[in-house]
Design a protein around this motif. Structure first.
Motif, PDB file in Angstrom:
ATOM      1  N   ILE A   8      -8.456   2.559   3.245  1.00 30.15           N
ATOM      2  CA  ILE A   8      -8.015   2.916   1.897  1.00 30.15           C
ATOM      3  C   ILE A   8      -7.462   1.663   1.243  1.00 30.15           C
ATOM      4  O   ILE A   8      -6.526   1.046   1.754  1.00 30.15           O
ATOM      5  CB  ILE A   8      -6.959   4.030   1.933  1.00 30.15           C
ATOM      6  N   SER A   9      -8.045   1.293   0.122  1.00 30.67           N
ATOM      7  CA  SER A   9      -7.643   0.086  -0.581  1.00 30.67           C
ATOM      8  C   SER A   9      -6.760   0.454  -1.759  1.00 30.67           C
ATOM      9  O   SER A   9      -7.063   1.391  -2.510  1.00 30.67           O
ATOM     10  CB  SER A   9      -8.874  -0.700  -1.069  1.00 30.67           C
ATOM     11  N   ALA A  10      -5.662  -0.289  -1.908  1.00 30.22           N
ATOM     12  CA  ALA A  10      -4.744  -0.048  -3.010  1.00 30.22           C
ATOM     13  C   ALA A  10      -5.363  -0.495  -4.323  1.00 30.22           C
ATOM     14  O   ALA A  10      -6.197  -1.408  -4.351  1.00 30.22           O
ATOM     15  CB  ALA A  10      -3.432  -0.787  -2.766  1.00 30.22           C
ATOM     16  N   PRO A  11      -5.003   0.162  -5.418  1.00 32.11           N
ATOM     17  CA  PRO A  11      -5.528  -0.267  -6.719  1.00 32.11           C
ATOM     18  C   PRO A  11      -5.089  -1.681  -7.046  1.00 32.11           C
ATOM     19  O   PRO A  11      -3.973  -2.097  -6.721  1.00 32.11           O
ATOM     20  CB  PRO A  11      -4.923   0.758  -7.690  1.00 32.11           C
TER      21      PRO A  11
ATOM     22  N   GLN B 184      -7.663   4.540  -6.105  1.00 31.81           N
ATOM     23  CA  GLN B 184      -7.791   3.961  -4.770  1.00 31.81           C
ATOM     24  C   GLN B 184      -9.237   4.094  -4.287  1.00 31.81           C
ATOM     25  O   GLN B 184      -9.912   5.079  -4.574  1.00 31.81           O
ATOM     26  CB  GLN B 184      -6.856   4.667  -3.786  1.00 31.81           C
TER      27      GLN B 184
ATOM     28  N   THR C 111      -3.824   3.790   5.861  1.00 34.65           N
ATOM     29  CA  THR C 111      -4.402   2.619   5.208  1.00 34.65           C
ATOM     30  C   THR C 111      -5.721   2.220   5.863  1.00 34.65           C
ATOM     31  O   THR C 111      -6.721   2.014   5.193  1.00 34.65           O
ATOM     32  CB  THR C 111      -3.428   1.431   5.262  1.00 34.65           C
TER      33      THR C 111
ATOM     34  N   PRO D  80      -1.529   1.001  -0.569  1.00 32.81           N
ATOM     35  CA  PRO D  80      -2.219   2.300  -0.649  1.00 32.81           C
ATOM     36  C   PRO D  80      -1.350   3.405  -0.075  1.00 32.81           C
ATOM     37  O   PRO D  80      -0.597   3.200   0.881  1.00 32.81           O
ATOM     38  CB  PRO D  80      -3.489   2.069   0.183  1.00 32.81           C
TER      39      PRO D  80
ATOM     40  N   SER E 182      -4.106  11.756  -2.140  1.00 31.96           N
ATOM     41  CA  SER E 182      -3.389  10.608  -2.678  1.00 31.96           C
ATOM     42  C   SER E 182      -1.940  10.979  -2.959  1.00 31.96           C
ATOM     43  O   SER E 182      -1.639  12.090  -3.412  1.00 31.96           O
ATOM     44  CB  SER E 182      -4.066  10.128  -3.965  1.00 31.96           C
TER      45      SER E 182
END
Length: 223
Positions: free
Chosen positions: A61-64, A124, A92, A71, A112
């Motif tokens: 999961i990549s953070a914005p 995300q 993550t 994330p 989320s």
């Protein structure tokens, strides 16, 4: 103008592919799934998997971009009965593995925890690579443990693939037999119900005839 084939070397086409090459094409690597996860949203992926099947997966999961925090999402994998097979809060990046006990529908849900973003905050990015059956086996580790040669590893993979295909056909045949038995049972019940309905209608019509005849005789309308 195309050149004629050389003598003694026939031209190969799609129909001339050997079965071994076709099986190798079937066991090609599966592509991971990527999707956007908005803030305060929940997205689930469902898949039917056979019993006694190894399932492995890898997620990230990549953070914005532009977000001050990392994330923030929860991952939960359950079956149709609600049993939790894997759960991770503030997920993550990681891996999971489990073995199915029965043929069932399995669900992987990402939820989320980020607040609803504005136009300046993108969603995300979730990447999930989920494999089961032959795809989930690590043949490199098997080769190291059993000291197999590359050709032996490919033969082992083809053997597992052929066994998986045979099991799939056996399961489809079993389902077809169950559906056929269900259809035959339903047809038999419909036939008996139709005969019973006809008997009821004939009995009702006969009763109405005798009732009306007695009624008309009581009114002396007929002899």
């Amino acid at each position: 103008m195309p050149l004629p084939p050389l003598p003694g070397r026939p031209r190969l086409g799609r129909a001339a592919l050997p079965p071994l090459l076709l099986l190798l094409l079937l066991v090609g690597p599966a592509r991971p799934i990527s999707f956007q996860l908005p803030g305060k949203a929940r997205k689930c992926l469902r898949e039917e998997i056979h019993r006694d099947t190894l399932v492995t997966g890898e997620y990230e999961i990549s953070a914005p971009s532009g977000s001050s925090s990392g994330p923030s999402a929860n991952l939960k994998i359950t079956d149709s009965a609600g049993h939790i097979l894997y759960a991770k809060e503030d997920a993550t990046k990681g891996k999971f593995a489990f073995t199915t006990e029965d043929y069932d529908m399995f669900e992987a849900c990402f939820e989320s925890k980020l607040p609803v973003g504005t136009g300046r905050m993108p969603d995300q990015l979730v990447t999930l690579d989920m494999k089961h059956g032959v795809e989930a086996k690590n043949y490199e580790e098997i080769a190291k443990v059993e000291k197999l040669k590359p050709l032996e590893v490919e033969l082992r993979r083809l053997e597992d693939l052929s066994e998986s295909i045979v099991n799939d056909f056996a399961y489809m045949k079993k389902r077809e037999e169950e559906m056929r038995d269900t259809n035959e049972s339903t047809n038999t019940r419909v036939l008996y119900f139709s005969i019973f309905s006809m008997c009821c209608l004939i009995g009702l019509a006969t009763w109405q005839v005798f009732y009306l005849r007695r009624f008309f005789k009581a009114k002396k309308l007929i002899e």
